[in-house]
Design a protein around this motif. Structure first.
Motif, PDB file in Angstrom:
ATOM      1  N   UNK A  66       0.830  -1.206   0.000  1.00  0.00           N
ATOM      2  CA  UNK A  66       0.000   0.000   0.000  1.00  0.00           C
ATOM      3  C   UNK A  66       0.865   1.257   0.000  1.00  0.00           C
ATOM      4  N   UNK A  67       1.973   1.217   0.760  1.00  0.00           N
ATOM      5  CA  UNK A  67       2.873   2.373   0.783  1.00  0.00           C
ATOM      6  C   UNK A  67       3.534   2.582  -0.576  1.00  0.00           C
ATOM      7  N   UNK A  68       3.968   1.481  -1.191  1.00  0.00           N
ATOM      8  CA  UNK A  68       4.617   1.594  -2.502  1.00  0.00           C
ATOM      9  C   UNK A  68       3.625   2.099  -3.544  1.00  0.00           C
ATOM     10  N   UNK A  69       2.373   1.657  -3.445  1.00  0.00           N
ATOM     11  CA  UNK A  69       1.365   2.077  -4.406  1.00  0.00           C
ATOM     12  C   UNK A  69       0.732   3.413  -4.112  1.00  0.00           C
ATOM     13  N   UNK A  70       1.157   4.066  -3.039  1.00  0.00           N
ATOM     14  CA  UNK A  70       0.546   5.339  -2.665  1.00  0.00           C
ATOM     15  C   UNK A  70       1.051   6.509  -3.502  1.00  0.00           C
TER      16      UNK A  70
END
Length: 235
Positions: A66-70
């Motif tokens: 989720x952090x990488x895709x944020x």
């Protein structure tokens, strides 16, 4: 006949309790039972550890993805994971960015050098992360495959002990052979009790490890694609 009747009178339901059967067992059968009990405890420790670990790994992987895709910069995401992250995904990201920075410092520019960079990143990710999630599964495999045979050895030894009792007392009455047969069957039961959970857990966690490895490979492919995109932008 009087001896047989006395033996029958001496036997009670309590005579076939787990503790009574163990205390009455031959020393070889006792060693088998103790060994199987230790193997079962060992496998259950691995089962609990792998269950907790896989649950944590998948939960942390969801959060990190989720952090990488944020939309945050990858360098910022990698930095927020700390210097020595325990989870595989941030380690993979940090390895990738380290290789990227190293290639930039060396001035890699042509296609061959860029291809070498992507290949080196893939090898680093595979070498460091592919086998980590499978640690401990060998223990479950050993317990699952060896325990039935160890229990069978205890069973055979117990049957031999029963025949010895028949020969010494010259009596085939059930009250004479029942205790030794109970010891033999108890060894079989303990062997199966150790093997069945280990076998089920081994298959489950092997499947989980395969799924998580595929997840790592997919994440690694995304990182390689990101580096390729950066190379293309520089070109």
């Amino acid at each position: 006949m009087d001896a047989a009747q006395a033996a029958q009178t001496a036997l009670t339901p309590a005579s076939f309790s787990i503790i009574a059967v163990f205390l009455r067992a031959d020393w070889v059968v006792k060693l088998v039972l103790v060994g199987l009990a230790c193997a079962s405890l060992w496998s259950w420790a691995v089962i609990i550890d792998k269950f907790v670990r896989f649950s944590g790994l998948n939960r942390q992987a969801d959060d990190f993805e989720d952090q990488v895709g944020s939309g945050r910069p990858l360098e910022e995401v990698a930095s927020s994971a700390g210097d020595n992250p325990r989870h595989a995904l941030p380690r993979m990201l940090q390895v990738t960015l380290h290789e990227w920075r190293t290639s930039r410092a060396r001035g890699f520019s042509d296609d061959a050098q860029n291809a070498l960079l992507i290949s080196r990143i893939d090898r680093a990710l595979d070498a460091r992360e592919a086998t980590r999630v499978e640690e401990g599964l060998g223990t479950l495999a050993i317990v699952a495959t060896a325990s039935p045979f160890v229990g069978l050895f205890g069973t055979v030894w117990g049957i031999m002990h029963a025949f010895q009792a028949i020969a010494l007392q010259k009596n085939t009455n059930l009250s004479v052979v029942a205790p030794a047969i109970a010891e033999a069957l108890f060894a079989t039961a303990v062997g199966l009790a150790a093997a069945i959970p280990a076998y089920i857990a081994y298959n489950k966690f092997s499947t989980d490890a395969g799924k998580f490895t595929a997840r790592l490979e997919s994440f690694g492919d995304d990182l390689s694609a990101s580096i390729t995109h950066r190379i293309a932008e520089r070109g």
